[in-house]
Design a protein around this motif. Structure first.
Motif, PDB file in Angstrom:
ATOM      1  N   VAL A 239       1.715  12.095  14.036  1.00 50.77           N
ATOM      2  CA  VAL A 239       2.309  12.850  12.922  1.00 50.77           C
ATOM      3  C   VAL A 239       3.673  12.269  12.571  1.00 50.77           C
ATOM      4  N   SER A 240       4.454  11.932  13.593  1.00 49.50           N
ATOM      5  CA  SER A 240       5.773  11.341  13.364  1.00 49.50           C
ATOM      6  C   SER A 240       5.653  10.011  12.629  1.00 49.50           C
ATOM      7  N   ARG A 241       4.668   9.218  13.020  1.00 46.62           N
ATOM      8  CA  ARG A 241       4.462   7.923  12.358  1.00 46.62           C
ATOM      9  C   ARG A 241       4.144   8.128  10.880  1.00 46.62           C
ATOM     10  N   TRP A 242       3.245   9.053  10.589  1.00 44.02           N
ATOM     11  CA  TRP A 242       2.890   9.319   9.189  1.00 44.02           C
ATOM     12  C   TRP A 242       4.107   9.796   8.385  1.00 44.02           C
ATOM     13  N   SER A 243       4.886  10.669   8.992  1.00 45.39           N
ATOM     14  CA  SER A 243       6.036  11.217   8.268  1.00 45.39           C
ATOM     15  C   SER A 243       7.074  10.139   7.986  1.00 45.39           C
ATOM     16  N   HIS A 244       7.296   9.236   8.949  1.00 50.52           N
ATOM     17  CA  HIS A 244       8.258   8.155   8.724  1.00 50.52           C
ATOM     18  C   HIS A 244       7.727   7.164   7.697  1.00 50.52           C
ATOM     19  N   PHE A 245       6.425   6.908   7.736  1.00 52.44           N
ATOM     20  CA  PHE A 245       5.829   6.028   6.733  1.00 52.44           C
ATOM     21  C   PHE A 245       6.018   6.624   5.344  1.00 52.44           C
ATOM     22  N   ALA A 246       5.772   7.919   5.211  1.00 54.50           N
ATOM     23  CA  ALA A 246       5.938   8.605   3.921  1.00 54.50           C
ATOM     24  C   ALA A 246       7.392   8.539   3.459  1.00 54.50           C
ATOM     25  N   LEU A 247       8.310   8.630   4.404  1.00 54.65           N
ATOM     26  CA  LEU A 247       9.733   8.567   4.075  1.00 54.65           C
ATOM     27  C   LEU A 247      10.099   7.207   3.494  1.00 54.65           C
ATOM     28  N   PHE A 248       9.607   6.146   4.117  1.00 56.07           N
ATOM     29  CA  PHE A 248       9.899   4.808   3.613  1.00 56.07           C
ATOM     30  C   PHE A 248       9.186   4.540   2.289  1.00 56.07           C
ATOM     31  N   GLU A 249       8.005   5.115   2.120  1.00 51.33           N
ATOM     32  CA  GLU A 249       7.329   4.990   0.834  1.00 51.33           C
ATOM     33  C   GLU A 249       8.116   5.686  -0.271  1.00 51.33           C
ATOM     34  N   SER A 250       8.743   6.798   0.047  1.00 51.96           N
ATOM     35  CA  SER A 250       9.573   7.482  -0.941  1.00 51.96           C
ATOM     36  C   SER A 250      10.774   6.627  -1.312  1.00 51.96           C
ATOM     37  N   MET A 251      11.250   5.822  -0.347  1.00 48.85           N
ATOM     38  CA  MET A 251      12.349   4.900  -0.627  1.00 48.85           C
ATOM     39  C   MET A 251      11.925   3.872  -1.683  1.00 48.85           C
ATOM     40  N   TYR A 252      10.663   3.429  -1.602  1.00 55.87           N
ATOM     41  CA  TYR A 252      10.152   2.505  -2.615  1.00 55.87           C
ATOM     42  C   TYR A 252      10.174   3.157  -3.991  1.00 55.87           C
ATOM     43  N   ILE A 253       9.701   4.401  -4.062  1.00 58.85           N
ATOM     44  CA  ILE A 253       9.658   5.111  -5.349  1.00 58.85           C
ATOM     45  C   ILE A 253      11.063   5.287  -5.913  1.00 58.85           C
ATOM     46  N   ILE A 254      11.985   5.672  -5.052  1.00 65.32           N
ATOM     47  CA  ILE A 254      13.356   5.966  -5.500  1.00 65.32           C
ATOM     48  C   ILE A 254      14.084   4.719  -5.959  1.00 65.32           C
ATOM     49  N   ILE A 255      13.937   3.627  -5.211  1.00 63.62           N
ATOM     50  CA  ILE A 255      14.760   2.437  -5.465  1.00 63.62           C
ATOM     51  C   ILE A 255      14.043   1.369  -6.278  1.00 63.62           C
ATOM     52  N   PHE A 256      12.760   1.176  -6.034  1.00 58.42           N
ATOM     53  CA  PHE A 256      12.096   0.022  -6.624  1.00 58.42           C
ATOM     54  C   PHE A 256      11.239   0.328  -7.853  1.00 58.42           C
ATOM     55  N   LYS A 443       3.533 -11.662 -12.290  1.00 62.09           N
ATOM     56  CA  LYS A 443       3.747 -10.846 -13.490  1.00 62.09           C
ATOM     57  C   LYS A 443       4.438  -9.543 -13.124  1.00 62.09           C
ATOM     58  N   ARG A 444       3.987  -8.919 -12.029  1.00 60.97           N
ATOM     59  CA  ARG A 444       4.616  -7.679 -11.578  1.00 60.97           C
ATOM     60  C   ARG A 444       6.047  -7.940 -11.131  1.00 60.97           C
ATOM     61  N   LEU A 445       6.252  -9.057 -10.422  1.00 56.85           N
ATOM     62  CA  LEU A 445       7.581  -9.371  -9.905  1.00 56.85           C
ATOM     63  C   LEU A 445       8.560  -9.749 -11.012  1.00 56.85           C
ATOM     64  N   ILE A 465       9.862 -15.961  -6.940  1.00 57.99           N
ATOM     65  CA  ILE A 465       9.929 -14.943  -5.887  1.00 57.99           C
ATOM     66  C   ILE A 465       8.727 -15.148  -4.964  1.00 57.99           C
ATOM     67  N   SER A 466       9.000 -15.588  -3.739  1.00 57.07           N
ATOM     68  CA  SER A 466       7.917 -15.942  -2.819  1.00 57.07           C
ATOM     69  C   SER A 466       7.929 -15.125  -1.540  1.00 57.07           C
ATOM     70  N   ASN A 467       8.917 -14.241  -1.381  1.00 54.23           N
ATOM     71  CA  ASN A 467       9.019 -13.493  -0.132  1.00 54.23           C
ATOM     72  C   ASN A 467       9.122 -11.989  -0.345  1.00 54.23           C
ATOM     73  N   ALA A 468       8.524 -11.499  -1.415  1.00 51.51           N
ATOM     74  CA  ALA A 468       8.530 -10.053  -1.652  1.00 51.51           C
ATOM     75  C   ALA A 468       7.185  -9.632  -2.222  1.00 51.51           C
ATOM     76  N   PHE A 469       6.689  -8.517  -1.746  1.00 56.02           N
ATOM     77  CA  PHE A 469       5.445  -7.957  -2.265  1.00 56.02           C
ATOM     78  C   PHE A 469       5.775  -7.013  -3.424  1.00 56.02           C
ATOM     79  N   PRO A 470       5.046  -7.092  -4.526  1.00 50.64           N
ATOM     80  CA  PRO A 470       5.410  -6.313  -5.723  1.00 50.64           C
ATOM     81  C   PRO A 470       4.805  -4.919  -5.761  1.00 50.64           C
ATOM     82  N   GLY A 471       5.034  -4.150  -4.739  1.00 53.61           N
ATOM     83  CA  GLY A 471       4.468  -2.820  -4.749  1.00 53.61           C
ATOM     84  C   GLY A 471       4.775  -2.058  -3.474  1.00 53.61           C
ATOM     85  N   SER A 472       4.192  -0.891  -3.359  1.00 53.90           N
ATOM     86  CA  SER A 472       4.407  -0.042  -2.200  1.00 53.90           C
ATOM     87  C   SER A 472       3.569  -0.526  -1.019  1.00 53.90           C
ATOM     88  N   SER A 473       3.860   0.015   0.151  1.00 54.43           N
ATOM     89  CA  SER A 473       3.075  -0.320   1.341  1.00 54.43           C
ATOM     90  C   SER A 473       1.652   0.211   1.212  1.00 54.43           C
TER      91      SER A 473
END
Length: 549
Positions: A239-256, A443-445, A465-473
């Motif tokens: 449960v902790s792993r899922w919650s932390h994953f969701a937290l970092f995914e929210s960081m993607y939404i907020i910042i990226f 194109k996304r990047l 851009i060769s070292n970044a993925f253009p999306g969420s986890s």
């Protein structure tokens, strides 16, 4: 081919290589593999990076394997404990007997006659060379593997000590010394505060560009009560792993992915930086580029340390190195006893000479493509049976590389299955698929925050851009969940690929059928609301399916 099955070699015994080895044993019970590691032990990043204050900047619930969760004593672990985790896993899964240490893979070349890679190895201690072969080569050397040294005029004249932060030299005494730190990336945010704890060490940090910083609010020591609870109810670790994953995914939404929330996050970061750092640096530490363009640094004491009298920031640029220090572009001569290069890694080249079926090396392929390029960051056209862990455009920038490595390894396990089971001799992605994928992500990047600054995410700092993925986890997981076998071919693989394609098509048809039936039942139910009678349900479903198919 050996009775043990095709021989697999893994280059590197860091987290990626160990994850792959563990997966081979767990998924297939497979043991005919060898890991070549150029250093004397496992651990990769956490073996080599030993600078003061070195630790993870991602929380441990997601910075570990999903199959090897732990009841952690803190949200973030220091280097020694992280290294101990990977050593423990290598011992637990009996990986050590498969590892040859102090062995560098110098080159590998695909042999058209034997359908094997001919490999040249070098003992890093004696420099003696040897030869070997492999049916499958898995590259787990990582992105941040080769320290990058900047070229400074006059550096050869400096009479003091020098070393790179990625190869920290504890034999060099820093107490009572004037220490010049070249660079101001993520590692300096960890080791500069540690060095400053000795008031006799005077630190002058030479900075080129600014970094956005946010407070490391996730850092905490876990209570005895929490650990006891997790001990008696282990599912809470999941449960902790899922919650932390969701937290970092929210960081993607907020910042990226959202300009409004990114603007707010930018303002909050600026407020934090100016509230903690001394006022004399306010006009030089705030970046002039978009938040997220460079790696965001979780501040764990760096900004507060800038208030100390033995730390000085210098943004005037380096004109030249003299025998006893550095001359800045403003003409100031700054005496130094030691220089520490914190200038990152070479991230846009491939360090090993590997030739595929076209007699072209990986590096030459990258150069011809304008920079590193691989289908789903994992396979390259013209390189049969070669698989990359942490290849081009894999880094998400907001979550755990251990998590992304595990997703990628699961994808590789599916690709090598026909080779392991002797249903194919080789597997290779098509050039058309690789081109189409690269065009899609570029194109996304091109509309992303990564275009707004000079960074290691880009070739040469400003190129592709060769070292970044253009999306969420989550998107990363969906794309690598299972192979699209339409994009692959191979020697002896025709029947396997045909069977996989047919299975995939049947599953897609069944999914569409289920949707159609559900739709038909829904329409039938809606019809009942407006009519006293309706056709029999069975007839309605049959009519719906017949119409749609």
């Amino acid at each position: 081919m050996s009775k043990l099955g095709p021989r697999i070699i893994i280059m590197g015994a860091g987290s990626g290589g160990l994850t792959c080895a563990i997966a081979l044993k767990q998924k297939y019970g497979y043991t005919n593999f060898t890991i070549y590691e150029k250093f004397a032990d496992v651990g990769g990043t956490w073996r080599s990076n030993i600078y003061p204050g070195c630790s993870s900047d991602v929380t441990m619930p997601v910075y570990c394997l999903s199959t090897e969760l732990r009841n952690w004593n803190a949200s973030h672990l220091p280097q020694k404990e992280l290294l101990a985790y990977w050593i423990e896993l290598a011992q637990k899964h009996d990986i050590y007997p498969h590892i040859i240490f102090n062995r560098l893979v110098v080159s590998a070349e695909w042999n058209h006659d034997t359908h094997l890679y001919d490999i040249i190895l070098e003992d890093t201690v004696t420099r003696a060379r040897s030869e070997s072969t492999a049916h499958v080569v898995i590259s787990a050397v990582g992105i941040l593997e080769t320290p990058r040294y900047v070229s400074l005029p006059g550096l050869e004249n400096f009479k003091g000590d020098t070393f790179h932060s990625a190869r920290w030299d504890y034999s060099k005494e820093l107490s009572g010394k004037r220490v010049g730190v070249i660079g101001n990336g993520a590692s300096t945010a960890q080791f500069v505060p540690k060095l400053s704890e000795d008031p006799s060490t005077h630190i002058i940090q030479f900075c080129r560009t600014q970094n956005w910083m946010i407070p490391n609010v996730l850092y905490k020591r876990y209570s005895k009560f929490r650990r006891t609870l997790f001990h008696w109810f282990p599912f809470l670790m999941r449960v902790s792993r899922w919650s932390h994953f969701a937290l970092f995914e929210s960081m993607y939404i907020i910042i990226f992915s959202n300009q409004a929330t990114r603007w707010l996050a930018t303002k909050l970061s600026q407020l934090y930086m100016t509230a903690v750092a001394p006022s004399k640096y306010h006009n030089v530490i705030i970046p002039n580029y978009t938040l997220g363009c460079k790696r965001i640094i979780f501040d764990s004491g760096y900004l507060k340390a800038l208030n100390l009298s033995n730390i000085q920031l210098n943004y005037n640029g380096i004109e030249m190195v003299t025998s006893d220090g550095i001359t800045t572009r403003t003409g100031e001569n700054i005496p130094l006893d030691v220089m520490i290069f914190a200038t990152g890694y070479t991230a846009d080249t491939y360090p090993i000479s590997i030739k595929g079926s076209t007699n072209k090396t990986i590096q030459k392929y990258f150069e011809d493509q304008g920079g590193p390029k691989a289908y789903l960051g994992t396979v390259i056209p013209g390189f049969p049976n070669l698989f990359l862990i942490c290849g081009p455009n894999i880094t998400t920038g907001h979550t755990s590389v251990v998590w992304s490595n595990e997703v990628q390894v699961n994808y590789i396990m599916q690709l090598i299955q026909p080779i392991i089971e002797a249903d194919a001799i080789s597997i290779e992605v098509s050039e058309e698929a690789a081109d189409a994928y690269d065009a899609k992500i570029q194109k996304r990047l091109s509309n992303s925050v990564y275009m707004d600054c000079n960074s290691w995410y880009r070739v040469g700092g400003t190129g592709k851009i060769s070292n970044a993925f253009p999306g969420s986890s989550s998107l990363f997981y969906m794309w690598l969940r299972k192979p699209d076998w339409r994009h692959f071919s191979g020697i002896g693989a025709e029947s396997w690929i045909k069977k996989k394609r047919q299975t995939s098509e049947r599953l897609n048809s069944l999914g569409f059928l289920a949707f159609a039936v559900a739709l038909g039942i829904g329409i039938y139910g809606y019809a009942l609301r407006g009519a006293e009678s309706a056709p029999p349900l069975k007839g309605w479903v049959e009519a719906t399916v017949s119409y749609l198919f």
